[in-house]
Design a protein around this motif. Structure first.
Motif, PDB file in Angstrom:
ATOM      1  N   LYS A   1      72.696   0.902  55.851  1.00 29.52           N
ATOM      2  CA  LYS A   1      71.340   0.407  55.751  1.00 29.52           C
ATOM      3  C   LYS A   1      70.955  -0.253  57.271  1.00 29.52           C
ATOM      4  O   LYS A   1      71.026  -1.263  57.295  1.00 29.52           O
ATOM      5  CB  LYS A   1      71.349  -0.612  54.693  1.00 29.52           C
ATOM      6  CG  LYS A   1      71.376  -0.173  53.240  1.00 29.52           C
ATOM      7  CD  LYS A   1      71.229  -1.141  52.293  1.00 29.52           C
ATOM      8  CE  LYS A   1      71.340  -0.424  50.644  1.00 29.52           C
ATOM      9  NZ  LYS A   1      71.274  -1.408  49.828  1.00 29.52           N
TER      10      LYS A   1
ATOM     11  N   ASP B   1      65.292   2.646  53.845  1.00 26.21           N
ATOM     12  CA  ASP B   1      64.529   2.804  52.750  1.00 26.21           C
ATOM     13  C   ASP B   1      63.534   3.843  52.817  1.00 26.21           C
ATOM     14  O   ASP B   1      63.259   4.929  52.079  1.00 26.21           O
ATOM     15  CB  ASP B   1      63.967   1.476  52.169  1.00 26.21           C
ATOM     16  CG  ASP B   1      63.284   0.614  53.045  1.00 26.21           C
ATOM     17  OD1 ASP B   1      63.420   1.004  54.177  1.00 26.21           O
ATOM     18  OD2 ASP B   1      62.908  -0.291  52.665  1.00 26.21           O
ATOM     19  N   ALA B   2      62.690   3.713  54.133  1.00 26.34           N
ATOM     20  CA  ALA B   2      61.459   4.586  54.112  1.00 26.34           C
ATOM     21  C   ALA B   2      62.061   6.041  54.202  1.00 26.34           C
ATOM     22  O   ALA B   2      61.543   6.975  53.829  1.00 26.34           O
ATOM     23  CB  ALA B   2      60.734   4.112  55.352  1.00 26.34           C
TER      24      ALA B   2
ATOM     25  N   ILE C   1      63.243   7.324  50.791  1.00 24.41           N
ATOM     26  CA  ILE C   1      62.032   7.707  50.086  1.00 24.41           C
ATOM     27  C   ILE C   1      61.461   8.935  50.580  1.00 24.41           C
ATOM     28  O   ILE C   1      61.212   9.948  49.634  1.00 24.41           O
ATOM     29  CB  ILE C   1      60.930   6.630  49.968  1.00 24.41           C
ATOM     30  CG1 ILE C   1      61.685   5.359  49.198  1.00 24.41           C
ATOM     31  CG2 ILE C   1      59.726   6.953  49.367  1.00 24.41           C
ATOM     32  CD1 ILE C   1      60.784   4.002  49.547  1.00 24.41           C
ATOM     33  N   HIS C   2      61.232   9.235  51.799  1.00 24.74           N
ATOM     34  CA  HIS C   2      60.745  10.358  52.328  1.00 24.74           C
ATOM     35  C   HIS C   2      61.420  11.663  52.072  1.00 24.74           C
ATOM     36  O   HIS C   2      60.838  12.632  51.492  1.00 24.74           O
ATOM     37  CB  HIS C   2      60.191  10.227  53.780  1.00 24.74           C
ATOM     38  CG  HIS C   2      58.865   9.414  53.783  1.00 24.74           C
ATOM     39  ND1 HIS C   2      57.647   9.802  53.810  1.00 24.74           N
ATOM     40  CD2 HIS C   2      58.897   7.977  53.739  1.00 24.74           C
ATOM     41  CE1 HIS C   2      56.948   8.760  53.870  1.00 24.74           C
ATOM     42  NE2 HIS C   2      57.337   7.943  53.969  1.00 24.74           N
TER      43      HIS C   2
ATOM     44  N   GLN D   1      51.621   2.240  50.703  1.00 29.76           N
ATOM     45  CA  GLN D   1      51.942   1.892  49.427  1.00 29.76           C
ATOM     46  C   GLN D   1      53.058   2.192  48.845  1.00 29.76           C
ATOM     47  O   GLN D   1      53.541   1.828  47.872  1.00 29.76           O
ATOM     48  CB  GLN D   1      50.641   1.899  48.559  1.00 29.76           C
ATOM     49  CG  GLN D   1      49.265   1.441  48.891  1.00 29.76           C
ATOM     50  CD  GLN D   1      49.767  -0.243  48.746  1.00 29.76           C
ATOM     51  OE1 GLN D   1      50.330  -0.634  47.849  1.00 29.76           O
ATOM     52  NE2 GLN D   1      49.005  -1.012  49.987  1.00 29.76           N
TER      53      GLN D   1
ATOM     54  N   GLN E   1      56.461   2.325  49.413  1.00 30.73           N
ATOM     55  CA  GLN E   1      57.750   1.181  49.048  1.00 30.73           C
ATOM     56  C   GLN E   1      57.268   0.417  48.028  1.00 30.73           C
ATOM     57  O   GLN E   1      57.953   0.202  46.898  1.00 30.73           O
ATOM     58  CB  GLN E   1      58.188   0.696  50.266  1.00 30.73           C
ATOM     59  CG  GLN E   1      58.717   1.421  51.419  1.00 30.73           C
ATOM     60  CD  GLN E   1      59.062   0.791  52.719  1.00 30.73           C
ATOM     61  OE1 GLN E   1      58.267   0.244  52.998  1.00 30.73           O
ATOM     62  NE2 GLN E   1      60.335   1.133  53.146  1.00 30.73           N
ATOM     63  N   LYS E   2      56.029  -0.256  47.916  1.00 31.46           N
ATOM     64  CA  LYS E   2      55.476  -1.030  46.829  1.00 31.46           C
ATOM     65  C   LYS E   2      55.500   0.004  45.505  1.00 31.46           C
ATOM     66  O   LYS E   2      56.027  -0.559  44.452  1.00 31.46           O
ATOM     67  CB  LYS E   2      54.327  -1.301  47.087  1.00 31.46           C
ATOM     68  CG  LYS E   2      53.780  -2.528  45.952  1.00 31.46           C
ATOM     69  CD  LYS E   2      52.324  -2.768  46.194  1.00 31.46           C
ATOM     70  CE  LYS E   2      51.636  -3.696  45.214  1.00 31.46           C
ATOM     71  NZ  LYS E   2      51.793  -3.278  43.811  1.00 31.46           N
TER      72      LYS E   2
ATOM     73  N   VAL F   1      57.369   2.786  44.493  1.00 31.24           N
ATOM     74  CA  VAL F   1      58.727   2.920  44.373  1.00 31.24           C
ATOM     75  C   VAL F   1      59.073   1.668  43.469  1.00 31.24           C
ATOM     76  O   VAL F   1      59.860   1.655  42.529  1.00 31.24           O
ATOM     77  CB  VAL F   1      59.329   3.403  45.653  1.00 31.24           C
ATOM     78  CG1 VAL F   1      61.003   3.261  45.286  1.00 31.24           C
ATOM     79  CG2 VAL F   1      58.961   4.821  46.077  1.00 31.24           C
ATOM     80  N   LYS F   2      59.028   0.584  44.101  1.00 33.75           N
ATOM     81  CA  LYS F   2      59.464  -0.642  43.726  1.00 33.75           C
ATOM     82  C   LYS F   2      59.090  -1.210  42.436  1.00 33.75           C
ATOM     83  O   LYS F   2      59.547  -1.361  41.328  1.00 33.75           O
ATOM     84  CB  LYS F   2      59.625  -1.904  44.572  1.00 33.75           C
ATOM     85  CG  LYS F   2      60.587  -1.706  45.883  1.00 33.75           C
ATOM     86  CD  LYS F   2      60.249  -2.734  46.843  1.00 33.75           C
ATOM     87  CE  LYS F   2      61.236  -2.612  48.067  1.00 33.75           C
ATOM     88  NZ  LYS F   2      61.117  -3.543  49.114  1.00 33.75           N
TER      89      LYS F   2
ATOM     90  N   THR G   1      63.954  -0.923  42.283  1.00 29.12           N
ATOM     91  CA  THR G   1      64.535  -1.168  43.618  1.00 29.12           C
ATOM     92  C   THR G   1      64.567   0.170  44.321  1.00 29.12           C
ATOM     93  O   THR G   1      64.542   1.280  43.434  1.00 29.12           O
ATOM     94  CB  THR G   1      65.938  -1.777  43.701  1.00 29.12           C
ATOM     95  OG1 THR G   1      66.905  -0.817  43.295  1.00 29.12           O
ATOM     96  CG2 THR G   1      65.979  -3.061  43.084  1.00 29.12           C
ATOM     97  N   VAL G   2      64.643   0.390  45.627  1.00 30.11           N
ATOM     98  CA  VAL G   2      64.737   1.700  46.233  1.00 30.11           C
ATOM     99  C   VAL G   2      66.067   2.241  45.835  1.00 30.11           C
ATOM    100  O   VAL G   2      66.247   3.473  45.734  1.00 30.11           O
ATOM    101  CB  VAL G   2      64.711   1.484  47.746  1.00 30.11           C
ATOM    102  CG1 VAL G   2      64.901   2.715  48.464  1.00 30.11           C
ATOM    103  CG2 VAL G   2      63.296   1.074  48.151  1.00 30.11           C
TER     104      VAL G   2
END
Length: 95
Positions: A35, A40-41, A44-45, A74, A76-77, A79-80, A85-86
């Motif tokens: 980490k 996190d980004a 997600i991508h 938006q 990450q928001k 997803v959470k 959580t991510v």
């Protein structure tokens, strides 16, 4: 594991060597799941691309209203909000 950022001055010709060493050390201490900044980004991508075909398709699938550049701000928001959580988002997509 504690991770720190280090800034050093080295000869330009040795940059690739040093970044290669740093990459090896990171992989030994946690691999791709370490980490660091932006982990996190990136996760997600990667999931958006591999599981949905891209970010737009992931937003459509989840019925999230944002489009265009608003998606980037938006994601990450969303997803959470949807997964907690991510880490949960990652876990649900790695089955």
């Amino acid at each position: 594991m504690d991770i720190i950022k280090v800034c050093v001055r080295i000869p330009k010709s040795r940059k690739e060597e040093l970044t290669g060493i740093a990459k090896i050390w990171r992989s030994l201490d946690g691999g791709e799941n370490a980490k660091g900044p932006g982990w996190d980004a990136k996760a997600i991508h990667k999931i958006a691309k591999e599981n949905y075909g891209g970010l737009s398709e992931m937003f459509l699938h989840h019925h999230w209203p944002e489009t265009g550049s608003d998606m980037m701000r938006q994601v990450q928001k969303r997803v959470k909000d949807s997964y907690g959580t991510v880490e949960e988002f990652i876990s649900k997509h790695n089955r």
